[in-house]
Design a protein around this motif. Structure first.
Motif, PDB file in Angstrom:
ATOM      1  N   VAL A  13      -1.595   5.085  -8.817  1.00 58.58           N
ATOM      2  CA  VAL A  13      -2.816   4.555  -8.197  1.00 58.58           C
ATOM      3  C   VAL A  13      -3.089   5.139  -6.814  1.00 58.58           C
ATOM      4  O   VAL A  13      -4.209   5.525  -6.510  1.00 58.58           O
ATOM      5  N   TRP A  14      -2.067   5.187  -5.972  1.00 58.71           N
ATOM      6  CA  TRP A  14      -2.285   5.615  -4.588  1.00 58.71           C
ATOM      7  C   TRP A  14      -2.458   7.123  -4.452  1.00 58.71           C
ATOM      8  O   TRP A  14      -2.923   7.589  -3.417  1.00 58.71           O
ATOM      9  N   GLN A  15      -2.134   7.899  -5.457  1.00 62.04           N
ATOM     10  CA  GLN A  15      -2.328   9.348  -5.393  1.00 62.04           C
ATOM     11  C   GLN A  15      -3.652   9.770  -6.029  1.00 62.04           C
ATOM     12  O   GLN A  15      -3.995  10.949  -6.000  1.00 62.04           O
ATOM     13  N   CYS A  16      -4.381   8.835  -6.603  1.00 61.09           N
ATOM     14  CA  CYS A  16      -5.657   9.134  -7.261  1.00 61.09           C
ATOM     15  C   CYS A  16      -6.833   8.726  -6.377  1.00 61.09           C
ATOM     16  O   CYS A  16      -6.714   7.814  -5.562  1.00 61.09           O
ATOM     17  N   GLU A  17      -7.953   9.382  -6.580  1.00 62.82           N
ATOM     18  CA  GLU A  17      -9.177   8.986  -5.892  1.00 62.82           C
ATOM     19  C   GLU A  17      -9.809   7.830  -6.667  1.00 62.82           C
ATOM     20  O   GLU A  17     -10.022   7.919  -7.873  1.00 62.82           O
ATOM     21  N   TRP A  18     -10.099   6.736  -5.960  1.00 57.52           N
ATOM     22  CA  TRP A  18     -10.717   5.578  -6.581  1.00 57.52           C
ATOM     23  C   TRP A  18     -12.223   5.743  -6.574  1.00 57.52           C
ATOM     24  O   TRP A  18     -12.807   6.162  -5.579  1.00 57.52           O
ATOM     25  N   ARG A  19     -12.863   5.396  -7.678  1.00 58.54           N
ATOM     26  CA  ARG A  19     -14.322   5.356  -7.745  1.00 58.54           C
ATOM     27  C   ARG A  19     -14.736   3.896  -7.871  1.00 58.54           C
ATOM     28  O   ARG A  19     -14.448   3.253  -8.892  1.00 58.54           O
ATOM     29  N   CYS A  47     -12.834  -0.705  -9.864  1.00 57.57           N
ATOM     30  CA  CYS A  47     -12.712   0.737  -9.643  1.00 57.57           C
ATOM     31  C   CYS A  47     -12.247   1.452 -10.903  1.00 57.57           C
ATOM     32  O   CYS A  47     -11.798   0.823 -11.859  1.00 57.57           O
ATOM     33  N   GLU A  48     -12.344   2.780 -10.850  1.00 63.15           N
ATOM     34  CA  GLU A  48     -11.803   3.643 -11.898  1.00 63.15           C
ATOM     35  C   GLU A  48     -11.050   4.788 -11.253  1.00 63.15           C
ATOM     36  O   GLU A  48     -11.370   5.210 -10.138  1.00 63.15           O
ATOM     37  N   ILE A  49     -10.056   5.271 -11.981  1.00 64.51           N
ATOM     38  CA  ILE A  49      -9.339   6.497 -11.612  1.00 64.51           C
ATOM     39  C   ILE A  49      -9.259   7.367 -12.856  1.00 64.51           C
ATOM     40  O   ILE A  49      -9.555   6.908 -13.958  1.00 64.51           O
ATOM     41  N   GLY A  50      -8.846   8.603 -12.657  1.00 59.95           N
ATOM     42  CA  GLY A  50      -8.723   9.517 -13.782  1.00 59.95           C
ATOM     43  C   GLY A  50     -10.041  10.221 -14.058  1.00 59.95           C
ATOM     44  O   GLY A  50     -11.040  10.010 -13.372  1.00 59.95           O
ATOM     45  N   PRO A  51     -10.053  11.057 -15.084  1.00 61.75           N
ATOM     46  CA  PRO A  51     -11.261  11.819 -15.398  1.00 61.75           C
ATOM     47  C   PRO A  51     -12.393  10.904 -15.880  1.00 61.75           C
ATOM     48  O   PRO A  51     -12.137   9.876 -16.513  1.00 61.75           O
ATOM     49  N   ALA A  52     -13.618  11.289 -15.598  1.00 58.38           N
ATOM     50  CA  ALA A  52     -14.789  10.504 -16.006  1.00 58.38           C
ATOM     51  C   ALA A  52     -14.870  10.379 -17.524  1.00 58.38           C
ATOM     52  O   ALA A  52     -15.435   9.416 -18.038  1.00 58.38           O
ATOM     53  N   THR A  53     -14.292  11.327 -18.242  1.00 56.01           N
ATOM     54  CA  THR A  53     -14.319  11.285 -19.705  1.00 56.01           C
ATOM     55  C   THR A  53     -13.315  10.294 -20.290  1.00 56.01           C
ATOM     56  O   THR A  53     -13.434   9.899 -21.442  1.00 56.01           O
ATOM     57  N   ALA A  54     -12.313   9.910 -19.507  1.00 56.36           N
ATOM     58  CA  ALA A  54     -11.301   8.937 -19.951  1.00 56.36           C
ATOM     59  C   ALA A  54     -10.864   8.091 -18.755  1.00 56.36           C
ATOM     60  O   ALA A  54      -9.704   8.130 -18.343  1.00 56.36           O
ATOM     61  N   PRO A  55     -11.788   7.323 -18.182  1.00 57.10           N
ATOM     62  CA  PRO A  55     -11.456   6.572 -16.966  1.00 57.10           C
ATOM     63  C   PRO A  55     -10.523   5.395 -17.232  1.00 57.10           C
ATOM     64  O   PRO A  55     -10.490   4.840 -18.335  1.00 57.10           O
ATOM     65  N   ILE A  56      -9.768   5.042 -16.211  1.00 60.41           N
ATOM     66  CA  ILE A  56      -8.895   3.872 -16.245  1.00 60.41           C
ATOM     67  C   ILE A  56      -9.477   2.880 -15.250  1.00 60.41           C
ATOM     68  O   ILE A  56      -9.550   3.151 -14.058  1.00 60.41           O
ATOM     69  N   ARG A 111       0.855  -1.187   0.000  1.00 63.85           N
ATOM     70  CA  ARG A 111       0.000   0.000   0.000  1.00 63.85           C
ATOM     71  C   ARG A 111       0.894   1.241   0.000  1.00 63.85           C
ATOM     72  O   ARG A 111       1.854   1.329   0.756  1.00 63.85           O
ATOM     73  N   GLY A 112       0.587   2.182  -0.888  1.00 62.78           N
ATOM     74  CA  GLY A 112       1.326   3.432  -0.948  1.00 62.78           C
ATOM     75  C   GLY A 112       2.589   3.386  -1.792  1.00 62.78           C
ATOM     76  O   GLY A 112       3.321   4.373  -1.846  1.00 62.78           O
ATOM     77  N   ASP A 113       2.839   2.258  -2.466  1.00 66.63           N
ATOM     78  CA  ASP A 113       4.039   2.178  -3.302  1.00 66.63           C
ATOM     79  C   ASP A 113       3.870   3.040  -4.559  1.00 66.63           C
ATOM     80  O   ASP A 113       2.938   3.823  -4.675  1.00 66.63           O
ATOM     81  N   ARG A 114       4.743   2.877  -5.501  1.00 69.87           N
ATOM     82  CA  ARG A 114       4.715   3.712  -6.714  1.00 69.87           C
ATOM     83  C   ARG A 114       3.944   3.067  -7.862  1.00 69.87           C
ATOM     84  O   ARG A 114       4.234   3.331  -9.028  1.00 69.87           O
ATOM     85  N   ALA A 115       2.974   2.245  -7.538  1.00 60.40           N
ATOM     86  CA  ALA A 115       2.186   1.554  -8.573  1.00 60.40           C
ATOM     87  C   ALA A 115       1.527   2.558  -9.506  1.00 60.40           C
ATOM     88  O   ALA A 115       0.999   3.585  -9.074  1.00 60.40           O
ATOM     89  N   ARG A 116       1.562   2.225 -10.803  1.00 63.75           N
ATOM     90  CA  ARG A 116       0.914   3.043 -11.831  1.00 63.75           C
ATOM     91  C   ARG A 116       0.053   2.119 -12.683  1.00 63.75           C
ATOM     92  O   ARG A 116       0.494   1.042 -13.062  1.00 63.75           O
ATOM     93  N   ILE A 117      -1.135   2.567 -12.960  1.00 60.67           N
ATOM     94  CA  ILE A 117      -2.025   1.840 -13.864  1.00 60.67           C
ATOM     95  C   ILE A 117      -2.495   2.833 -14.913  1.00 60.67           C
ATOM     96  O   ILE A 117      -2.957   3.926 -14.576  1.00 60.67           O
ATOM     97  N   GLY A 118      -2.333   2.465 -16.154  1.00 62.35           N
ATOM     98  CA  GLY A 118      -2.687   3.371 -17.232  1.00 62.35           C
ATOM     99  C   GLY A 118      -1.907   4.673 -17.173  1.00 62.35           C
ATOM    100  O   GLY A 118      -2.391   5.729 -17.582  1.00 62.35           O
ATOM    101  N   GLY A 119      -0.687   4.605 -16.619  1.00 62.18           N
ATOM    102  CA  GLY A 119       0.160   5.785 -16.506  1.00 62.18           C
ATOM    103  C   GLY A 119      -0.144   6.674 -15.317  1.00 62.18           C
ATOM    104  O   GLY A 119       0.533   7.671 -15.102  1.00 62.18           O
ATOM    105  N   ARG A 120      -1.133   6.320 -14.529  1.00 67.90           N
ATOM    106  CA  ARG A 120      -1.517   7.142 -13.369  1.00 67.90           C
ATOM    107  C   ARG A 120      -1.060   6.496 -12.066  1.00 67.90           C
ATOM    108  O   ARG A 120      -1.167   5.283 -11.904  1.00 67.90           O
TER     109      ARG A 120
END
Length: 85
Positions: free
Chosen positions: A28-34, A58-67, A17-26
């Motif tokens: 993960v731990w710095q983004c709000e999960w939906r 879950c999704e992260i990123g903008p609603a117009t281009a979710p990951i 938890r809190g590592d530097r994981a990135r999904i879709g270039g974002r």
């Protein structure tokens, strides 16, 4: 009755938890999960495939281009992530 599409998932990350994981270039731990309508999917632990967990979809990123991804805590402080294949 409508046709249901089966989503296949592939492992994206296993880490603390809190590592530097990135999904879709974002980051993960710095983004709000939906969490999508409290949907879950049952998937194996990436290293111990006989252990099955309930992963939140879950999704992260903008609603117009979710990951989209699936996430679950599989061990204390250890999280597994899958992405649609």
């Amino acid at each position: 009755m409508g046709q249901q599409t089966v989503v296949r998932w592939k492992t994206a990350h296993l880490g603390k938890r809190g590592d530097r994981a990135r999904i879709g270039g974002r980051p993960v731990w710095q983004c709000e999960w939906r969490w999508l309508n409290k949907q879950t999917v049952r998937l194996p632990h990436p290293l111990h495939t006989s252990d099955i967990f309930s992963f939140m979809i879950c999704e992260i990123g903008p609603a117009t281009a979710p990951i989209r991804f699936a996430a679950a805590q599989v061990e204390p402080e250890m999280w597994a992530f899958y992405v649609p294949d």
